[in-house]
Design a protein around this motif. Structure first.
Motif, PDB file in Angstrom:
ATOM      1  N   ARG A 162      70.150  99.421 -35.705  1.00  0.00           N
ATOM      2  CA  ARG A 162      71.131  98.520 -34.575  1.00  0.00           C
ATOM      3  C   ARG A 162      70.008  97.636 -33.679  1.00  0.00           C
ATOM      4  O   ARG A 162      70.004  97.645 -32.502  1.00  0.00           O
ATOM      5  CB  ARG A 162      71.658  99.313 -33.636  1.00  0.00           C
ATOM      6  CG  ARG A 162      72.636 100.370 -34.532  1.00  0.00           C
ATOM      7  CD  ARG A 162      73.538 101.287 -33.705  1.00  0.00           C
ATOM      8  NE  ARG A 162      74.339 102.317 -34.739  1.00  0.00           N
ATOM      9  CZ  ARG A 162      73.739 103.451 -35.058  1.00  0.00           C
ATOM     10  NH1 ARG A 162      72.561 103.742 -34.628  1.00  0.00           N
ATOM     11  NH2 ARG A 162      74.482 104.126 -35.944  1.00  0.00           N
ATOM     12  N   SER A 171      75.786 100.192 -37.889  1.00  0.00           N
ATOM     13  CA  SER A 171      77.121 101.040 -38.174  1.00  0.00           C
ATOM     14  C   SER A 171      77.248 101.285 -36.667  1.00  0.00           C
ATOM     15  O   SER A 171      76.773 101.572 -35.992  1.00  0.00           O
ATOM     16  CB  SER A 171      76.891 102.268 -38.935  1.00  0.00           C
ATOM     17  OG  SER A 171      76.393 103.340 -38.103  1.00  0.00           O
ATOM     18  N   PRO A 174      83.349 104.900 -33.876  1.00  0.00           N
ATOM     19  CA  PRO A 174      84.337 104.501 -32.780  1.00  0.00           C
ATOM     20  C   PRO A 174      84.271 105.588 -31.611  1.00  0.00           C
ATOM     21  O   PRO A 174      83.969 106.621 -31.884  1.00  0.00           O
ATOM     22  CB  PRO A 174      85.704 104.707 -33.503  1.00  0.00           C
ATOM     23  CG  PRO A 174      85.533 104.778 -35.129  1.00  0.00           C
ATOM     24  CD  PRO A 174      83.862 105.555 -35.133  1.00  0.00           C
ATOM     25  N   CYS A 218      87.211 111.107 -39.627  1.00  0.00           N
ATOM     26  CA  CYS A 218      85.693 111.233 -39.630  1.00  0.00           C
ATOM     27  C   CYS A 218      85.340 111.142 -41.031  1.00  0.00           C
ATOM     28  O   CYS A 218      84.210 110.867 -41.126  1.00  0.00           O
ATOM     29  CB  CYS A 218      85.464 112.390 -39.025  1.00  0.00           C
ATOM     30  SG  CYS A 218      86.439 112.958 -37.261  1.00  0.00           S
ATOM     31  N   VAL A 251      79.086 117.916 -28.115  1.00  0.00           N
ATOM     32  CA  VAL A 251      80.014 117.260 -29.337  1.00  0.00           C
ATOM     33  C   VAL A 251      81.290 116.515 -28.747  1.00  0.00           C
ATOM     34  O   VAL A 251      81.578 115.425 -29.271  1.00  0.00           O
ATOM     35  CB  VAL A 251      80.362 118.478 -30.181  1.00  0.00           C
ATOM     36  CG1 VAL A 251      81.373 118.000 -31.438  1.00  0.00           C
ATOM     37  CG2 VAL A 251      79.153 119.134 -30.929  1.00  0.00           C
ATOM     38  N   GLY A 260      75.015 105.411 -30.327  1.00  0.00           N
ATOM     39  CA  GLY A 260      74.596 104.219 -31.212  1.00  0.00           C
ATOM     40  C   GLY A 260      72.861 104.288 -30.902  1.00  0.00           C
ATOM     41  O   GLY A 260      72.419 103.113 -30.118  1.00  0.00           O
TER      42      GLY A 260
END
Ligand code: HEC
Ligand code: HEC
Length: 289
Positions: A162, A171, A174, A218, A251, A260
């Motif tokens: 990234r 990647s 979401p 997922c 989590v 990210g």
């Protein structure tokens, strides 16, 4: 004016005539051994002046007949080191990445050079020895998000993750909560299922409901058993190794807002030979595949 030599009346030794508060200095000769040591030192100094650089002469100095110079020796040694390094660096540049490890000499040189470059460039994020930290993966274990072959590691270092690089690995998970894909109770259930993969769920019913949601939302990235997928850098969720944390609260946060992590691309900052050495070093750190 003739001075009479005065003698100490107890020892019969001449005095020097110096006197302090009634104490008089005796004029004993210097001990023989002391004198010989003095003469030896003088002789040694003379020999040294002749052989080695010694006396300053304005802007220069006496060079001595041996012509010794620590400066020249240093330059010569540095030159030799540079030449032997250049020879290795040249060989590394010409050897394909997958053959580097097959050559013991190049392997050793790469490991040493890679370690130095790793300490300079990577330790601030990945920690000493590459053990990682919150948000920064451990590079010394055999778990890889983006693949652990030499070629995978090389590509990760070269183009980053990234990162600002046209070939960077990319990647995006979401934002299931923030973007309203899943409701808060659904996220709770999915989190319980994720925890159940490592046996830390405390609500079996919720985990069961979560399994369905996990399969729908997922598995495409994290795999049907939560084993992860290297192609999209999705980490395994079933190995107990957490980049961001494996407690329920963390989590839930990950599923709600996603993550990210960014790893800089190095191809513009480091030359290819250095990146090859780094790849070999990181591969060797722990569990290169
Ligand atoms: C600014 C911080 C930072 C620096 C500096 C940095 N990295 Fe990273 N690195 C990261 C992050 C964050 C990730 C994980 C990215 C993600 O979440 O996918 C990563 C991932 C990696 C990976 C992939 C790990 C895996 O499991 O697939 C490798 C290999 C790696 N870094 C090597 C290096 C090397 C070698 C250097 C030094 C040249 C370096 N990194 C410097 C932040 C950094
Ligand atoms: C499009 C692919 C994709 C999908 C779909 C996806 N993830 Fe992820 N997930 C990722 C990536 C990539 C990361 C790593 C992010 C990073 O390295 O910063 C990640 C990270 C995580 C983490 C953090 C793991 C750690 O070690 O801290 C958890 C937990 C997680 N995902 C759970 C889920 C759950 C639950 C779902 C389904 C509701 C899901 N993910 C759906 C790609 C995805």
């Amino acid at each position: 004016m003739a001075t009479e030599v005065e003698k100490d009346h107890l020892s019969g030794v001449e005095t020097t005539g110096h006197e302090w508060d009634g104490l008089k200095e005796l004029n004993n000769p210097l001990p023989k051994w002391w004198l010989y040591v003095l003469y030896a030192c003088i002789a040694w100094a003379v020999v040294y002046w002749v052989l080695y650089p010694a006396w300053p002469l304005g802007t220069t100095y006496t060079k001595g007949i041996l012509g010794y110079s620590s400066r020249a020796t240093l330059f010569q040694k540095m030159d030799e080191a540079r030449q032997s390094q250049a020879q290795y660096l040249d060989a590394i540049a010409k050897t394909p990445l997958d053959q580097l490890r097959g050559n013991a000499e190049l392997l050793n040189f790469s490991l040493a050079g890679g370690r130095t470059m790793f300490n300079e460039n990577c330790v601030p994020c990945h920690g000493a020895g590459g053990q990682g930290g919150h948000g920064y993966p451990n590079l010394a274990d055999d778990k890889w998000m983006w693949g652990g072959t030499l070629a995978d590691i090389y590509q990760t270092i070269q183009h980053g993750i990234r990162a600002d690089d046209p070939d960077t690995r990319i990647s995006q998970m979401p934002r299931f909560g923030a973007d309203g894909v899943l409701t808060r109770p659904q996220i709770d259930d999915t989190a319980e299922f994720v925890l159940s993969l490592t046996g830390t769920s405390t609500d079996a019913e919720a985990a069961k409901r979560g399994a369905v949601l996990f399969a729908e939302n997922c598995v495409a990235c994290h795999g049907d058993k939560g084993q992860g997928t290297a192609e999209v850098g999705a980490p395994a969720l079933n190995d107990g190794i957490w980049l961001y944390g494996g407690d329920k609260k963390t989590v839930v946060e990950t599923i709600t807002y996603a993550r990210g992590g960014v790893m800089p691309a190095w191809s513009k900052r480091l030359d290819d030979t250095t990146i090859k050495q780094l790849a070999v070093y990181v591969h060797e750190l722990g569990g290169g595949k």
